[in-house]
Design an enzyme around this catalytic site. Sequence first.
Site, PDB file in Angstrom:
ATOM      1  CG  ASP A   1      -3.758  -5.675  -3.917  1.00 18.12           C
ATOM      2  OD1 ASP A   1      -4.865  -5.214  -3.576  1.00 18.12           O
ATOM      3  OD2 ASP A   1      -2.897  -6.055  -3.098  1.00 18.12           O
TER       4      ASP A   1
ATOM      5  CG  HIS B   1      -1.963  -1.002   1.275  1.00 20.94           C
ATOM      6  ND1 HIS B   1      -1.747  -2.264   1.776  1.00 20.94           N
ATOM      7  CD2 HIS B   1      -3.254  -0.972   0.866  1.00 20.94           C
ATOM      8  CE1 HIS B   1      -2.868  -2.964   1.676  1.00 20.94           C
ATOM      9  NE2 HIS B   1      -3.796  -2.206   1.135  1.00 20.94           N
TER      10      HIS B   1
END
Length: 483
Positions: free
Chosen positions: A252, A181
Site C-alpha cells: 500500500d 492513511h
Amino acid sequence: MDGLRRLADAVLLPGFVGTSAPDWVRRRVADGLGGVLLFGRNVVDDEQVGALTAQLRAERPELVVAIDEESGDVTRLDAARGSALPGPHALGAIGDLALTREVGAALGARLAACGVTLDLAPCADLTLAAEDPIIGVRAFGSEPVAAAGQVAAFIAGIQESGVAACAKHFPGHGASTADSHRELPVLDRTEEQLRTVELVPFQAAIAAGVRSVMTGHLVIPGWGESPATLNRYAITEVLRGELGFTGAVVTDALEMNAVSGTAGISDGAVQALRAGADLLCIGGELADAEVVDRLAEAIVAAVHSGRLSEERLTEAATLAASLGGPVTGGPVADSDLGLRAARRAIEVRGNLKLAGPPLVVDLEVDPSIAVGAVPWGLGPHLSELLPGTRVLRRGPDGKKEILDSVNGSPVVVVTRDAHRHSEVRRLVVELVSIGLDLVHVETGVPGPDLGSVARIDTHGSAFVCLRAAAELLADHTAREDRR
C-alpha cells in the site's frame, strides 16, 4: 545509470500529476522505472488514458501501469461521474458468482483497452467492524466463505483480459477501527481468528491465480510490532510460506501515515523490501522526481551497507516486472451490464410508495480518502427521472432548512454509512418522529432500521447504484400523467 540503481528504480511505483506524462516520468521510465500509478487526477476519459499509457509505453513497452479501479465507490476512470459498475458489496449482496465474474471481465477489458496492466483490486477484506472507516462497501461482505467466492470470481474476470488483479489489503483491514492513511491500526485478532476469518478470502484469491497481493499497513501483535508491509513474518512466512503465494507483493502507499509517520518513507521502503515486498507504491501528491530519487538512493545505500541483499532486490525487480505489459485485451461488455447488476443489488424494506414527487435530502458526510471527491447523491438522478422532484444537499445539522422545505411533499433522505455517523442517525430518527412520509435510502453498508416508512439499501454509491435507486423511486411515485 548503474545496474544497482536500475534495480532500485525497478521496484518503485510512483504516481504523478497531469493528464500527460511529465518529462521526469518519461525519462525515468526509459531508464527502468518499475511502473506508474494512475489516479483520477490523470484521467479525462478512456481515450485520453489510452494515449497516456501509449506515451509511457513508447519509452519502455514492459512498463507496469497500475490503477485503483475497484468498481463501485473507489473509481479512477469514472472519478468525474461515478462508476459505471457496482462495487463489491453490491455484488456480494446479489450473490451470483457468474455475474461477479462478468463484471470483473468487463472491468478488465476496459482497463486493457486503456493500456493498464495492473488493477489494484479487488479488496479481499471483510466488513467486520461497524466503526471501520475505510473498507465498508469496498468489501464483498462479512461472511468469509461467501466473500472468498466473490473475490475469486472477480479476479478470474479481471485476469481474462491479461490485466493482473491484486488482492488487498493483506492480512485484512475490515476489523480495524482506524484508517491507515491517518494512523497505524493495531488489530486485536488471534491466530485462529485470522485463519478462519480474514485469511479465507486471500486463500481463495491465491487459489484463483491472483498475480499480486497488496499488503496492508496493519499490526498483528502476534506477528510482531511492525505492520504487515514491513513485516517479514507476515509476507515471507505467512503469505508466501503458509498460503503459498508466488506472485508479486505490492505495498500500500508508503506515504500513508501508518508508515510515513512511523518508519518514514525511505526506511519504510527498505524495510518493505527486506520483508519480502516487490513493488513499492508511492502514489500520492508527493510522488515526484525528488521523492523517487530519494527512495532509490536509500535502497542502493541499503545494499551497499549490507542491510538489503542484492539478491533480494533482484528478486523483487523480477517479480515487479511480471506485472508489466503490454496486455492483450478482450471484448468490452455491453454498456447496460452495470445498471442491470445494480438493480439486482437493491433491497427494499417496508411499503415503498410516494404520493408525489419528493423532496430529496442528500445528507453529506466526508468520503473516505480512498474514495475521494467522486460525485455522490440521489437527488440529481431522481430530478432527471421524476419532474417536480426538489433536492437539498445538507449536512446533518440542516434540520430546520429541511423542515422549512418540505411543504407537504414526501421526503427521501439519503445517507452514506449512517451507522458510522451518530448525528446523521439522530436527524433521520427525528424526521421520522415528526410524522413525515419518509423513505430512507442508505448507500453505504446497511445499518440499523431508523424507523422510516420504507427503506432502500443500494450497497454502494456507484453512479449505477444511485441510478437504480432513482428508477425504483420513480416507478413507485404517483404522478399526474399516470392518473
